[in-house]
Design an enzyme around this catalytic site. Structure first.
Site, mmCIF file in Angstrom:
data_model
loop_
_atom_site.group_PDB
_atom_site.id
_atom_site.type_symbol
_atom_site.label_atom_id
_atom_site.label_comp_id
_atom_site.label_asym_id
_atom_site.label_seq_id
_atom_site.Cartn_x
_atom_site.Cartn_y
_atom_site.Cartn_z
ATOM 1 N N THR A 94 19.749 48.267 0.043
ATOM 2 C CA THR A 94 19.908 46.960 0.687
ATOM 3 C C THR A 94 20.043 45.920 -0.415
ATOM 4 O OG1 THR A 94 18.552 47.683 2.555
ATOM 5 C CG2 THR A 94 18.909 45.316 2.317
ATOM 6 N N LEU A 168 24.876 43.991 9.010
ATOM 7 C CA LEU A 168 24.149 44.566 10.137
ATOM 8 C C LEU A 168 22.740 44.978 9.721
ATOM 9 C CD1 LEU A 168 24.229 45.339 13.094
ATOM 10 C CD2 LEU A 168 25.301 47.511 12.433
ATOM 11 N N LYS A 169 22.587 45.470 8.492
ATOM 12 C CA LYS A 169 21.259 45.867 8.017
ATOM 13 C C LYS A 169 20.328 44.663 7.944
ATOM 14 C CE LYS A 169 17.861 48.159 6.213
ATOM 15 N NZ LYS A 169 17.864 48.853 4.925
ATOM 16 N N LEU A 170 20.817 43.528 7.499
ATOM 17 C CA LEU A 170 19.977 42.336 7.426
ATOM 18 C C LEU A 170 19.532 41.895 8.819
ATOM 19 C CD1 LEU A 170 21.767 40.221 4.665
ATOM 20 C CD2 LEU A 170 19.826 41.773 4.412
ATOM 21 N N ASN A 173 16.875 44.370 9.923
ATOM 22 C CA ASN A 173 15.609 44.159 9.236
ATOM 23 C C ASN A 173 14.910 42.887 9.709
ATOM 24 O OD1 ASN A 173 15.634 46.496 7.779
ATOM 25 N ND2 ASN A 173 15.703 45.530 5.767
#
Length: 283
Positions: A94, A168-170, A173
């Site tokens: 990340t 999308l990961k942010l 998370n």
């Protein structure tokens, strides 16, 4: 590519588990870590490389799972000139939106196909090969990476051009941290109101307000079980990436600044190497 040779760079909690699962799927795996003692336990399933250049030479896929953008860029830069001409760089840490852009530029410099593919999941899903992969990059990389992604994950989403995976990961998370802090605050409030905080978990258990993560992290908080699945220091790093992305996008986030403050408080109290559930600890 049916049986690629894979170099795995970065053998922390996630990288080591991913390397072991790739090897178990029948692929030739080389592993490297800046601290060599992290690589030795994988000697039974992979070739332990003495240098990053040795690890990547001839590899079809170079998988990076390092701490942050800086560590990733330095490691890949050290291998400049050693990569195979058609190698795919599967970047899974990340690193945020700007970080993904800078690593994409580095990939172009190094002559590598860049696939940005952070994952959802922590220690146990990584060990079980059950991560959710948020992949982004050129369409012609999908087939080449399929054996690797099938080995490390239960599901792969291809979400667009390189860098979309980080976006999308942010967002994901941000939700993880919202749930984490919500559980910690409800347990703390239950305790501070003079009740056994276990009552909160019992009250929501099995109902619409419950989720596996609520019980998992809530019980870890109450049991003092802080063996790191996702360390507080890493969570704080990711929270900063979320807030930077939100500011750049003009998003007005009400909850995440407070979550970030509590994570930082726990890190400052000396809990950075504990699981992020340690944000519950009194400060």
């Amino acid at each position: 590519m049916t049986n690629p040779t894979v170099a795995v760079l970065g053998l922390g909690t996630m990288g080591a588990a991913m390397a072991r699962n790739i090897a178990a799927a029948g692929m030739d795996v080389r592993v490297w870590n800046r601290s060599p003692e992290r690589a030795e336990p994988l000697a039974d399933v992979a070739t332990v490389a003495g240098s990053v250049r040795e690890a990547v030479t001839g590899a079809d896929v170079v998988l990076t799972m390092l701490y942050d953008e800086r560590a990733t860029a330095e490691t890949m830069g050290d291998a400049r000139g050693a990569f195979a001409a058609d190698a795919v760089w599967l970047q899974q840490a990340t690193v945020g939106i700007d970080g993904a852009d800078r690593l994409g530029a580095l990939a172009e410099e190094l002559g590598l196909v860049h696939v940005d593919a952070p994952v959802l999941g922590t220690k146990k899903p990584a060990e079980d090969g059950a991560l959710v992969v948020l992949a982004s990059g050129p369409e012609d990389a999908e087939e080449r990476l399929a054996p690797v992604l099938e080995a490390i994950g239960s599901r792969t989403m291809w979400v667009g051009e390189a860098g979309a995976g980080q976006r999308l990961k942010l967002a994901a998370n941000a939700w993880v941290f919202t749930v984490l802090e919500g559980v910690a605050e409800s347990l703390a409030l239950t305790r501070d109101l003079g009740l056994d905080p276990h009552l909160f978990l019992e009250a929501v258990q099995g109902g619409a307000l419950d989720a596996p993560y609520v019980q998992l992290k809530g019980n870890a908080m109450l049991d003092g079980a802080f063996d790191p699945s996702f360390a507080l220091a890493g969570a704080l790093k990711d929270a900063d990436l979320i807030l930077a992305a939100a500011e750049a996008a003009g998003s007005d986030l009400a909850i995440l600044p407070g979550v970030r403050r509590h994570l930082a408080r726990a890190v400052d109290a000396g809990h950075g190497d504990k699981d992020m559930a340690a944000t519950y600890l009194p400060h």
